[in-house]
Design a protein around this motif. Structure first.
Motif, short mmCIF file in Angstrom:
data_model
loop_
_atom_site.label_atom_id
_atom_site.label_comp_id
_atom_site.label_asym_id
_atom_site.label_seq_id
_atom_site.Cartn_x
_atom_site.Cartn_y
_atom_site.Cartn_z
N ALA A 269 2.96 10.22 14.08
CA ALA A 269 1.99 10.45 13.24
C ALA A 269 1.87 9.52 11.90
CB ALA A 269 1.61 11.88 12.82
N ALA A 270 3.08 9.44 11.37
CA ALA A 270 3.17 8.60 10.28
C ALA A 270 3.21 7.14 10.57
CB ALA A 270 4.58 8.99 9.73
N VAL A 271 3.64 6.89 11.50
CA VAL A 271 3.48 5.45 12.44
C VAL A 271 1.96 4.90 12.38
CG1 VAL A 271 4.12 3.86 14.25
CG2 VAL A 271 6.05 5.36 13.26
N ALA A 272 1.37 5.98 13.08
CA ALA A 272 -0.08 5.66 13.36
C ALA A 272 -0.53 5.35 12.14
CB ALA A 272 -0.63 6.63 14.30
N ALA A 273 -0.31 6.40 11.13
CA ALA A 273 -1.13 6.43 9.69
C ALA A 273 -0.83 4.86 9.12
CB ALA A 273 -0.75 7.32 8.79
N ALA A 274 0.34 4.45 9.31
CA ALA A 274 0.82 3.25 8.69
C ALA A 274 0.03 2.09 9.36
CB ALA A 274 2.25 3.12 8.63
N ARG A 275 -0.07 1.97 10.59
CA ARG A 275 -0.62 1.08 11.39
C ARG A 275 -2.18 0.84 10.92
NH1 ARG A 275 2.95 1.83 16.86
NH2 ARG A 275 4.41 0.19 16.33
N GLN A 276 -2.60 2.10 10.93
CA GLN A 276 -4.13 2.10 10.65
C GLN A 276 -4.43 1.69 9.30
OE1 GLN A 276 -5.77 5.91 11.86
NE2 GLN A 276 -7.70 5.03 12.09
N SER A 277 -3.62 1.80 8.32
CA SER A 277 -3.77 1.29 6.89
C SER A 277 -3.39 -0.24 6.93
CB SER A 277 -2.83 1.79 6.08
OG SER A 277 -3.03 3.29 6.07
N LEU B 37 1.06 -1.22 -0.06
CA LEU B 37 -0.03 0.12 0.05
C LEU B 37 0.91 1.23 0.09
CD1 LEU B 37 -2.57 -0.94 2.94
CD2 LEU B 37 -2.67 -1.18 0.28
N LEU B 38 0.33 2.18 -0.83
CA LEU B 38 1.13 3.47 -0.33
C LEU B 38 0.05 4.28 0.47
CD1 LEU B 38 2.69 6.02 -1.43
CD2 LEU B 38 0.75 6.66 -2.91
N VAL B 39 0.84 4.68 1.98
CA VAL B 39 0.15 5.20 3.05
C VAL B 39 0.20 6.81 2.72
CG1 VAL B 39 -0.17 5.31 5.30
CG2 VAL B 39 0.53 3.06 4.14
N GLU B 40 -0.91 7.39 2.09
CA GLU B 40 -0.70 8.55 1.67
C GLU B 40 -0.66 9.47 2.88
OE1 GLU B 40 -3.32 9.97 -1.46
OE2 GLU B 40 -2.58 8.49 -2.77
N ALA B 41 -1.27 9.29 4.02
CA ALA B 41 -1.56 9.95 5.08
C ALA B 41 -0.33 9.69 6.01
CB ALA B 41 -2.77 9.18 6.02
N ALA B 42 0.32 8.72 5.59
CA ALA B 42 1.72 8.75 6.27
C ALA B 42 2.69 9.73 5.85
CB ALA B 42 2.38 7.30 6.43
N GLY B 43 2.77 9.79 4.49
CA GLY B 43 3.48 10.75 3.74
C GLY B 43 3.27 12.29 4.19
N ALA B 44 1.84 12.64 4.32
CA ALA B 44 1.26 13.73 4.62
C ALA B 44 1.57 14.34 5.92
CB ALA B 44 -0.08 13.81 4.47
N ALA B 45 1.62 13.29 7.09
CA ALA B 45 1.86 13.65 8.14
C ALA B 45 3.54 14.24 8.42
CB ALA B 45 1.85 12.33 9.11
N LEU B 46 4.31 13.84 7.44
CA LEU B 46 5.62 14.15 7.42
C LEU B 46 5.81 15.58 6.76
CD1 LEU B 46 7.09 10.54 6.77
CD2 LEU B 46 6.87 11.73 8.94
#
Lengths: 165, 420, 290, 315
Positions: C244-252, C223-232
């Protein structure tokens, strides 16, 4: 339901000698080496590329002979364990494995020799870590790898010294 | 314990082997074997002993910690020695556990401080060692070489040890000796190569046959010199009397005119097996975020009696340690609910690869077996006994979680850390 | 084996012919997945089309905008290319983690992608680098992003008669670096329990101006985790941004539990790897600049 | 006291006599010998872990061109009550025989139920797929706790371990050892440690799969080549399983690519001998790596409860 025999003629250089053989389109190189050419030094431990016992060089590239179709080597150069000792003189890796007792049952040994030779050609001065990672695809259940790694590093050192003379 | 679908190997050994390292006055051991829809279990290197030793050795370490004692010193205080009796009622002969523990205590590895973030574990191990039946036939060849036939398949270098033992008795060069594994119609019965018995028992048959050869050659030399056989001595590969000598090669070349072919066989049921002990020291580092364990340093110390070919004794010690580390960290059969194995290949049945292990240091301790002419003890099996508790303790010291279910794979370690 | 025919065409048009005449054909690049599949009975081709004699498929070309890697170029040849590993050290790390030296001698990035395993190492690294697939087929050539190419476990977007020709990775600026990390119980010869590819771009004062985070082995496809990139983006990659990026990745992540790891563990560890991969990519930029 | 006190060569490290063959690839292991005219055996394995075999129809396989023999468990003699081997390797024939090939009931996944021999490995595999086996599938139990529960499917209806109820259970054996006075020791203990440990089933993991080639001549003399830790044991087990006199079974041990205890029994050898008898041709058999893991020698899974009451351990 029996399909007619469907053999392909393949010409390759095997251990330096021009060689022609017949194979079926789905036959892997390991089977041709062992069953057609009687080069039984290439061992089969898994047939799925997980153990490295069938390691050979195709155009100097280290591969598992169980994951190469025999038909693919048309026009290419294959080197097996039988072609490693030149003119009856052991390759330093072979000699050092003997001296260090780097083999017990010996089933992985041909694959280890081929892979270690390729390592030293690729990297004449490998570190212990580099040797371990390069040989990670050659499973050995007997030795714990200790004496194998020592033998390979020792062989590399000897070859560097010989090259320097 | 789980037998799989059929019964076979008796379940009785292991219970007492778990306790075999220590002086115990009162003990009870009970075991049950159960049928399940899985393949019949089979012998695997020191059958069952590593499994029962795991708990006993970890308990020894925990107890030492509770008493504030060094775990090796605590073991040394309680170690069995000559004259002690094990749970089967058998008294120990001259054994080498104390020596192994002393060597371990003094070893540079044990003396070295534990690196930051790492943990260290130690454990001892025992294996009974088998004797069983063996045969050997020696044929003296016309050029003074010797062929040795045995019926013991050579898995880890036993032909070299047979040749060394024959060379020692006969005094002829190692290179002149040609050991072979003969077919069932060409040599006397040999039981399996297993139980750490081949160098001991088949080797003893070789030694006996070689001694017969020496006796016969001395007789022939005596006849040649017209003296009593008893006055002829054998040394340096030759018969001697006064100034006269006849070499092995000369006697071989002249066999046809001195009494005929020189062929010697020996068959025996070896009663000379002696138990063997080992001590392992393991340093490990657990990545507490991922649960991955790296073995950073490993040392094995073992009593081999007399090491015939030390390189292959070390090889057994290193190989056994590597297999035990594999069991401790990753190896396990995974079945689904239908009884179908989920990981029937080397990709997902994870034996250690070269990059998973450090060099494995070895120290061979030699406490000769008094029952064997050369002092040999079996060596192949003991080294798989201590690794699981040694690794488990090192993991505990590094990660702070004590796990009692093998293997100590990353998910299990992370789950334990999260529970904490 | 069921293979009845082996062909090794030397042009793309010839290869397309072999793939579109109705025979049950499989392409062979490295063969490290195909031949294992045939051995284990999961693949059953009648015709094997060896792609390695087609120049476009094994070439590695670099132009002003992008690096073009032939779909059948072996991992070994990519790893020993004079430029590719220095442009994309993370992508190189991913290739270097596939199987053994022996496997790397044969396997290809294109094959790893077409095989479409959820746990493939090279796919998150390609996604992080914004790689495109060049596809040829009866209808001509077209491109699509790698993240759209894999549509399910062992399923890719290629239509009947289509062929993956090359992978196109945009050239990174000097302020951009990637990283790939995976977790396996062994050091080598293993399949990812979780994998993470990250590509970061930092400006002169260390502010993240672009970031792509891709996770593997924790969902049916990488997956491309766009929210993780956006958090950075827009941060100095401080602890809060990374968290925040870690949380986004875990969520995806929506992993399964199987023989290689539990769902809980995979979800946990993919986050650990995201944080470490971000740190590694940043370190590379800082070291390159200093 | 040892007979020899000083050594001249013992303890040195010469190169092993068989080393040269092993580093040059000349050494012959189980799969490395071919006999003239040999054909290839392939085993039909059960897809179920627990089932009754209702019928086996081998006619289609046998009718295939190139197939020279087919066998089932009915081709092995009924195992009697004899026990083979001794010590650690002792095994009852009635445990060994079905492990090699099922005789009516399947007790684990991939258990052998039939075998075919044909002129090529590929043909043998195709023919094996044509052997039609009809199974009555039974519930499966794969862990010890479940196996001992009241409603567990029973694997062996005819086994009653000593000292246990009249009804058959899955309990295979029960042992107890005691020294001193353990109950009293617990009472006077300073510390009691109680823990449970468990270790899963693991495989020996030898790199060489099982392999053999067998020939039976017109006089019934068997010539068998195989990878084993003990070829005398192979001769004895093969003779007992096939009903042939041990004196007619010559076994030559190949070089062996690891065993660690796992190659102290037979899996393929008796089947190769029966197929060779039936076909009149030498039969070669090599076990697939997956089957090595599925059907051969894992070590015991063991749960181990430790109740320990040490006292005066520190003097």
């Amino acid at each position: 339901m029996n399909k007619p025999l469907n053999k392909m003629a393949v010409q390759a250089t095997i251990n330096g000698e021009p060689t022609a053989f017949l194979c079926s389109p789905g036959q892997v190189l390991a089977d041709v080496l062992r069953d057609e050419l009687e080069l039984i030094g290439t061992k089969i431990g898994c047939n799925t590329g997980d153990c490295g016992a069938c390691s050979v060089l195709v155009n100097d590239r280290l591969v598992c002979a169980c994951l190469v179709l025999a038909a693919e080597v048309e026009g290419q150069a294959v080197q097996t364990i039988e072609g490693i000792a030149e003119g009856g003189v052991l390759h330093p890796v072979q000699q050092k494995l003997l001296e260090h007792a780097g083999l017990q049952c010996g089933i992985c040994t041909p694959g280890v020799v081929v892979a270690a030779k390729a390592l030293i050609e690729h990297n004449p001065n490998p570190t212990e870590e580099q040797a371990r990672y390069w040989l990670a695809g050659n499973l050995c259940r007997c030795t714990g790898y200790d004496k194998i790694i020592r033998a390979v590093l020792d062989a590399a050192q000897q070859m560097r010294q010989e090259a320097a003379v | 314990m789980d037998s799989g679908a059929y019964s076979g190997n008796p379940a009785s050994f292991p219970a007492f082997m778990a306790t075999a390292c220590y002086k115990l006055t009162d003990a009870r051991s009970t075991g049950r074997a159960v049928y399940t829809n899985k393949p019949k279990i089979h012998a695997y290197r020191a059958p069952s002993v590593p499994q029962v030793t795991l708990g006993f050795e970890l308990a020894m370490t925990e107890l030492a910690a509770e008493l504030g004692m060094d775990p090796l010193a605590f073991r040394l205080k309680n170690a069995v020695e000559e004259g002690d009796v094990n749970m089967m009622g058998a008294p120990y002969n001259r054994i080498g556990l104390r020596e192994c523990l002393e060597v371990a205590s003094a070893h540079a590895h044990y003396k070295a401080p534990v690196a930051e973030g790492e943990g260290r574990g130690v454990a001892a191990g025992y294996w009974i060692n088998a004797g069983l039946q063996s045969s050997a036939t020696l044929n003296v060849l016309s050029d003074g070489h010797l062929s040795i036939l045995t019926g013991s398949p050579d898995i880890g270098g036993s032909r070299a040890s047979m040749a060394l033992m024959a060379a020692e008795v006969l005094g002829i060069p190692f290179e002149h000796i040609h050991p072979q594994i003969a077919a069932t119609d060409a040599v006397g019965h040999c039981d399996v190569t297993g139980g750490s018995r081949t160098t001991l028992a088949t080797g003893q048959a070789v030694i006996q046959a070689a001694e017969q050869c020496v006796a016969e050659m001395c007789r022939r030399a005596a006849a040649e010199w017209e003296v009593e056989a008893g006055v002829v001595t054998w040394s340096q590969g030759a018969a001697h009397y006064g100034e006269q000598s006849l070499t092995f090669e000369a006697l071989a070349r002249r066999a046809g005119t001195m009494g005929g072919p020189l062929t010697f066989s020996s068959s025996l049921t070896a009663s000379s097996a002696a138990p063997s002990f080992g001590v392992h020291i393991c340093d490990a580092k657990v990545d507490k975020e991922t649960g991955r364990t790296t073995i950073t340093r490993y040392t094995t110390i073992q009593d081999a009696g007399k090491a015939i070919h030390p390189a292959y004794v070390e090889g057994q010690m290193q190989g056994g340690a590597a297999q035990g580390i594999g069991w401790a960290l990753n190896e396990e059969y995974l079945y689904d609910e239908n009884g179908v194995l989920q990981n029937p290949g080397f990709l997902d049945y994870r034996i250690p690869v070269a990059s998973d292990l450090p060099f494995i240091d070895t120290v061979i301790v030699e406490v000769p077996n008094p029952l064997h002419p050369f002092g040999v003890k079996g060596v192949g099996e003991v080294p798989i006994v201590p690794p699981m508790p040694a690794v488990a303790e090192a993991v505990y010291q590094s990660a702070g979680v004590r796990l009692r279910e093998m293997p100590l794979n990353p998910p299990k370690i992370v789950a334990a850390l999260q529970e904490q | 084996m069921s293979i009845q025919e082996f062909v090794a065409p030397d042009s793309l048009s010839e290869a397309k012919g072999f793939l579109s005449d109705g025979a049950a054909a499989s392409v062979l690049a490295g063969g490290t997945d195909l031949l294992v599949g045939v051995r284990l009975g999961t693949r059953n081709p009648e015709r094997v089309v060896d792609l390695k004699k087609i120049p476009e498929l094994t070439a590695i070309n670099i132009d002003a905008e992008a690096v073009h890697i032939g779909a059948a170029a072996s991992a070994f040849s990519i790893l020993h290319d004079s430029d590719v590993p220095s442009f994309f050290p993370g992508f190189a790390e991913a290739l270097d983690l596939i199987g053994s030296t022996q496997i790397q001698g044969r396997c290809s990035a294109g094959g790893n992608l077409c095989n479409a395993s959820p746990a493939a190492d090279s796919i998150p690294a390609l996604i992080a680098n914004g790689a495109q697939c060049l596809i040829t087929g009866p209808g001509g050539d077209h491109q699509m992003p790698v993240e759209d190419f894999v549509v399910g476990p062992s399923k890719n977007a290629l239509k009947e008669g289509e062929l993956l020709v090359s992978l196109i990775l945009p050239r990174p600026s000097s302020q951009t670096a990637d990283a790939y990390l995976r977790l396996t119980p062994r050091t080598e010869m293993d399949i990812a329990v979780a994998g993470v590819g990250v590509s970061l771009t930092l400006d002169g004062d260390g502010t993240c101006t672009a970031a792509r985070v891709s996770i593997g082995a924790v969902a049916p496809t990488a997956l491309l985790v766009e929210a993780a990139g956006a958090a950075l983006v827009g941060t100095q990659l401080d602890a809060a941004a990374i968290e925040a990026a870690v949380a986004a990745a875990r969520q995806s992540a929506c992993p399964i539990s199987d023989k290689r790891g539990t769902s809980e563990y995979r979800t946990h560890v993919v986050g650990v790897l995201v944080a470490r991969a971000i740190a590694q990519a940043r370190r590379r930029i800082v070291e390159a600049v200093s | 006291m040892n007979a020899y006190q000083e050594f001249s060569i013992i303890g040195s490290r010469p190169v092993r006599p068989d080393g040269l063959d092993k580093v040059t690839g000349r050494a012959r292991y189980g799969a490395d010998l071919n006999m003239q005219g040999q054909i290839y055996g392939h085993i039909v394995r059960s897809p179920h872990a627990h089932a009754i075999i209702e019928s086996i129809d081998t006619s289609q396989a046998l009718a295939m061109e190139g197939v020279l023999a087919v066998m089932t468990g009915a081709d092995l003699p009924e195992p009697g009550d004899s026990v083979l081997g001794g010590g650690e390797g002792a095994i009852a024939l009635k445990d060994l025989s079905p492990m090699v090939m099922s005789q009516g009931k399947v007790l684990f996944h991939a258990q052998a139920v039939a075998a075919v021999a044909a002129t090529s490995p590929e043909l043998a595999a195709q023919a094996a797929a044509l052997v039609a086996v009809s199974y009555q599938v039974l519930p499966v139990v794969t862990n010890m706790e479940d196996a001992l529960s009241a409603d567990a499917p029973i694997l062996h209806e005819d086994r009653f371990p000593d000292g246990f109820p009249e009804e058959p259970t899955n309990l295979a054996a029960h042992i107890s050892l005691e020294v001193g006075e353990p109950d009293a020791a617990f009472e006077r203990a300073d510390v009691v440690i109680e823990q449970t440990y468990s270790v899963p089933m693991c495989h020996q993991g030898y790199i060489e799969p099982h392999a053999c080639v067998a020939r039976v001549d017109a006089a019934g003399q068997v010539d068998l080549w195989c990878s084993t830790q003990g070829h005398f044991v192979v001769a004895q087990f093969t003779a007992a399983l096939t009903g042939i006199d041990v004196g007619k079974v010559k076994v030559t041990a190949s070089e062996i690519g690891g065993g660690f205890g796992g190659k102290t029994t037979v899996y393929l050898e008796p089947l190769a001998v029966v197929l060779a008898q039936k076909s009149g041709r030498p039969v070669k058999m090599i076990m697939d790596r997956g089957d090595v893991f599925r059907v051969t020698g894992p070590r015991r899974v063991r749960k181990h409860a430790l109740n320990w009451a040490p006292r005066k351990m520190v003097n």
